[in-house]
Motif scaffolding. Structure first.
Motif, PDB file in Angstrom:
ATOM      1  N   SER A  20      45.484  44.899  41.444  1.00 13.24           N
ATOM      2  CA  SER A  20      44.842  43.767  41.055  1.00 13.24           C
ATOM      3  C   SER A  20      45.337  43.536  39.554  1.00 13.24           C
ATOM      4  N   LEU A  21      44.945  42.114  39.264  1.00  7.23           N
ATOM      5  CA  LEU A  21      45.429  41.579  37.989  1.00  7.23           C
ATOM      6  C   LEU A  21      45.387  42.439  36.762  1.00  7.23           C
ATOM      7  N   THR A  22      44.202  42.848  36.620  1.00  9.36           N
ATOM      8  CA  THR A  22      44.142  43.867  35.239  1.00  9.36           C
ATOM      9  C   THR A  22      44.707  45.107  35.365  1.00  9.36           C
TER      10      THR A  22
ATOM     11  N   PHE B 192      40.938  34.935  28.790  1.00 13.03           N
ATOM     12  CA  PHE B 192      39.944  35.722  30.038  1.00 13.03           C
ATOM     13  C   PHE B 192      39.440  37.173  29.429  1.00 13.03           C
TER      14      PHE B 192
ATOM     15  N   SER C 157      38.983  39.950  30.665  1.00 11.13           N
ATOM     16  CA  SER C 157      39.714  40.935  30.969  1.00 11.13           C
ATOM     17  C   SER C 157      41.054  41.325  30.261  1.00 11.13           C
ATOM     18  N   ASP C 158      41.999  40.044  30.163  1.00  7.45           N
ATOM     19  CA  ASP C 158      42.949  40.288  29.244  1.00  7.45           C
ATOM     20  C   ASP C 158      42.844  40.656  27.947  1.00  7.45           C
TER      21      ASP C 158
ATOM     22  N   TYR D 128      41.716  29.381  32.159  1.00  7.45           N
ATOM     23  CA  TYR D 128      40.705  29.263  33.050  1.00  7.45           C
ATOM     24  C   TYR D 128      39.363  28.579  32.567  1.00  7.45           C
TER      25      TYR D 128
ATOM     26  N   ASP E 224      49.737  35.531  32.467  1.00  6.93           N
ATOM     27  CA  ASP E 224      48.714  35.594  33.394  1.00  6.93           C
ATOM     28  C   ASP E 224      48.605  34.399  34.122  1.00  6.93           C
TER      29      ASP E 224
ATOM     30  N   ALA F 274      46.912  34.090  36.951  1.00  8.17           N
ATOM     31  CA  ALA F 274      45.523  33.842  38.034  1.00  8.17           C
ATOM     32  C   ALA F 274      45.207  32.444  38.310  1.00  8.17           C
ATOM     33  N   HIS F 275      45.301  31.506  37.218  1.00  9.18           N
ATOM     34  CA  HIS F 275      45.043  30.387  37.645  1.00  9.18           C
ATOM     35  C   HIS F 275      46.143  29.313  37.716  1.00  9.18           C
TER      36      HIS F 275
ATOM     37  N   CYS G  68      46.483  37.585  40.425  1.00  7.98           N
ATOM     38  CA  CYS G  68      45.328  37.970  41.572  1.00  7.98           C
ATOM     39  C   CYS G  68      45.630  36.769  42.756  1.00  7.98           C
TER      40      CYS G  68
ATOM     41  N   TYR H 137      43.094  35.976  44.980  1.00 10.43           N
ATOM     42  CA  TYR H 137      41.834  35.386  45.527  1.00 10.43           C
ATOM     43  C   TYR H 137      41.663  34.144  45.305  1.00 10.43           C
ATOM     44  N   LYS H 138      42.350  33.405  44.193  1.00  7.64           N
ATOM     45  CA  LYS H 138      41.857  31.936  43.890  1.00  7.64           C
ATOM     46  C   LYS H 138      42.663  31.137  44.664  1.00  7.64           C
TER      47      LYS H 138
HETATM   48  C1  PLP Z   1      42.336  34.444  33.909  1.00  9.90           C
HETATM   49  C2  PLP Z   1      41.942  35.590  34.540  1.00  9.90           C
HETATM   50  N1  PLP Z   1      42.666  36.706  34.313  1.00  9.90           N
HETATM   51  C3  PLP Z   1      42.049  37.871  34.750  1.00  9.90           C
HETATM   52  C4  PLP Z   1      41.153  37.905  35.979  1.00  9.90           C
HETATM   53  C5  PLP Z   1      40.780  39.376  36.160  1.00  9.90           C
HETATM   54  O1  PLP Z   1      41.305  39.648  37.515  1.00  9.90           O
HETATM   55  P1  PLP Z   1      41.222  41.119  38.346  1.00  9.90           P
HETATM   56  O2  PLP Z   1      39.594  41.137  38.306  1.00  9.90           O
HETATM   57  O3  PLP Z   1      41.596  40.725  39.494  1.00  9.90           O
HETATM   58  O4  PLP Z   1      41.612  42.033  37.460  1.00  9.90           O
HETATM   59  C6  PLP Z   1      40.904  36.790  36.077  1.00  9.90           C
HETATM   60  C7  PLP Z   1      39.688  36.854  37.233  1.00  9.90           C
HETATM   61  O5  PLP Z   1      38.886  35.897  37.404  1.00  9.90           O
HETATM   62  C8  PLP Z   1      41.301  35.696  35.403  1.00  9.90           C
HETATM   63  O6  PLP Z   1      40.554  34.508  36.114  1.00  9.90           O
END
Ligand code: PLP
Length: 423
Positions: free
Chosen positions: A103-105, A132, A134-135, A192, A217, A219-220, A240, A242-243
């Motif tokens: 997964s992304l993180t 974001f 998590s980053d 995001y 990253d 993700a978006h 990721c 799922y978006k």
């Molecule tokens: C910009 C961004 N980075 C990281 C993540 C974290 O993704 P993951 O839960 O797949 O690690 C998200 C999740 O929505 C996100 O929008």
């Protein structure tokens, strides 16, 4: 019918990609009303073909047991390889530079193990202040892992006072200022919260001139905007699925490693057997010999049931073509921007940059009310059957998705938003 509603119908009638909407399951509410789904920036809709892909794997597992690794319709040992070419096409990479995994993180951590190797005085990581969470957690924990504190070693870029977006020239200037101490620049392709798409090429060039590594990253960004990761010369990227990639909640993510690193067997990495040379993996030897390219960063054998919907979705992307999708997206999001300006001027502020290269599908909106009342407007919008999402403290995000949204969806959403704010 209003002129705007007529425009929406006319635009739908001449949309060459309109037919793809029927390939997705569109959600309904409890009373059977079809929802206007503008939330693909958070979770993409389910391709109708996804169930078939998953069922095939369940069926092969039922019929074949362990033999499915070799003789399933899509043999499991190489299952993830099927995603490589379509993913590479989406991010502008060679097939060997991408891999679907984790997964992304998790991927971000794996990449930082290899590409954040602080050595004084080059110890700092540059991110954006509104990264974001998590980053930020990942980056701060990597700093701590190397015995470095965020107060001294994390550089956080924020917009100029009174501005909402980062300026390319400011990021480039900051990189130049920090050139002796910067180890890694980590940025999103699309932010995001604001929906701002960064002008990455000059930023990557500046970082590389400064001697820093560069990670993105996506993700978006992936499945949303056009990218040329290989030519931009970025070191790594993570995403990721799922978006915008519609692969389902918590689906398998992905990773890009530039080919100039792909054969560096001496690059430190956290290793696992799936990153081992595929020819000799099952000889079960004690020494790790990495595969060339991004697949050499894999740890475990691929989660086939989670990767199956990704393959279903990527097959649709291949037919639709990301360039045509981007063209439609520009028109679709432009239509949303136009209707908001025409009908909601003074009530709703678009905080996403107005210019096309600086945004993807998403528009981020602020409703001109105190926070509680603004949030109530979002609740009224949801009650009216429009699915967007709310990000604290005061941002409403709406993203028309070119694969499955129509211009009429956009018109209906603005109608509902106008009622929600009392226009
Ligand atoms: C910009 C961004 N980075 C990281 C993540 C974290 O993704 P993951 O839960 O797949 O690690 C998200 C999740 O929505 C996100 O929008």
């Amino acid at each position: 019918m209003t002129p705007a509603a007529e425009d929406a119908l006319a635009l739908d009638a001449r949309d060459p990609l309109a037919k793809f909407a029927a390939e997705f399951h569109h959600p309904f509410d409890g009373s059977g009303r079809k929802l206007v789904y503008l939330c693909g920036h958070s979770l993409g809709l389910q391709p109708k073909s996804a169930a078939g892909y998953v069922e095939q794997e369940l069926d092969d597992w039922r019929r074949l047991g362990v033999l499915g690794h070799h003789v399933a319709g899509r043999p499991w040992i190489q299952y993830h390889e099927r995603a490589a070419a379509p993913l590479a096409a989406l991010v502008g990479a060679h097939a060997g530079e991408v891999v679907a995994m984790n997964s992304l993180t998790v991927n971000l951590h794996l990449m930082m193990v290899s590409f954040f190797r602080p050595q004084a005085p080059r110890t700092k990581i540059l991110i954006e202040k509104s990264a974001f969470p998590s980053d930020r957690y990942a980056v701060v924990s990597q700093l701590a892992f190397h015995g470095l504190n965020a107060a001294q070693h994390l550089v956080e870029m924020e917009p100029r006072p009174g501005e909402r977006h980062l300026r390319t020239e400011d990021i480039v200037e900051r990189i130049q200022q920090e050139r002796a101490t910067l180890a890694l620049v980590l940025l999103p392709s699309v932010q995001y919260l604001t929906g701002q798409a960064l002008d990455l090429s000059p930023i990557i060039d500046a970082a590389r001139r400064a001697g820093a590594t560069v990670g993105l990253d996506l993700a978006h960004g992936i499945g949303n905007t056009l990218m040329t990761l290989h030519d931009w010369n970025v070191d790594f990227a993570v995403w990721c699925s799922y978006k915008y990639l519609n692969a389902g909640p918590g689906a398998i993510g992905g990773c890009f490693v530039h080919e100039r690193h792909g054969r560096s067997a001496d690059l430190p990495r956290f290793a696992g057997w799936w990153g081992h040379d595929a020819q000799s993996r099952f000889q079960m030897g004690p020494e790790f010999v990495p595969m060339a390219g991004a697949p050499g960063w894999q740890l475990s054998n691929p989660p086939v049931l989670s990767a199956a919907p990704l393959l279903a979705s990527l097959e649709i992307f291949e037919r639709a073509d990301i360039r045509r999708l981007r063209d439609k997206s520009v028109a679709l999001t432009g239509f949303l921007q136009r209707l908001i300006a025409e009908r909601l001027h003074g009530e709703v502020e678009v905080i996403t940059p107005p210019s096309v290269p600086e945004r993807g599908c998403q528009l981020s909106l602020r409703i001109a009310r105190p926070p509680v009342a603004a949030k109530q407007c979002h609740e009224r919008l949801s009650d009216a059957g429009v699915v967007g999402d709310w990000r604290e403290p005061d941002v409403l995000r709406l993203a028309p998705i070119p694969l499955y949204n129509s211009f009429s969806d956009v018109h209906a959403a603005v109608d509902a938003l106008a009622s929600a704010v009392g226009r």
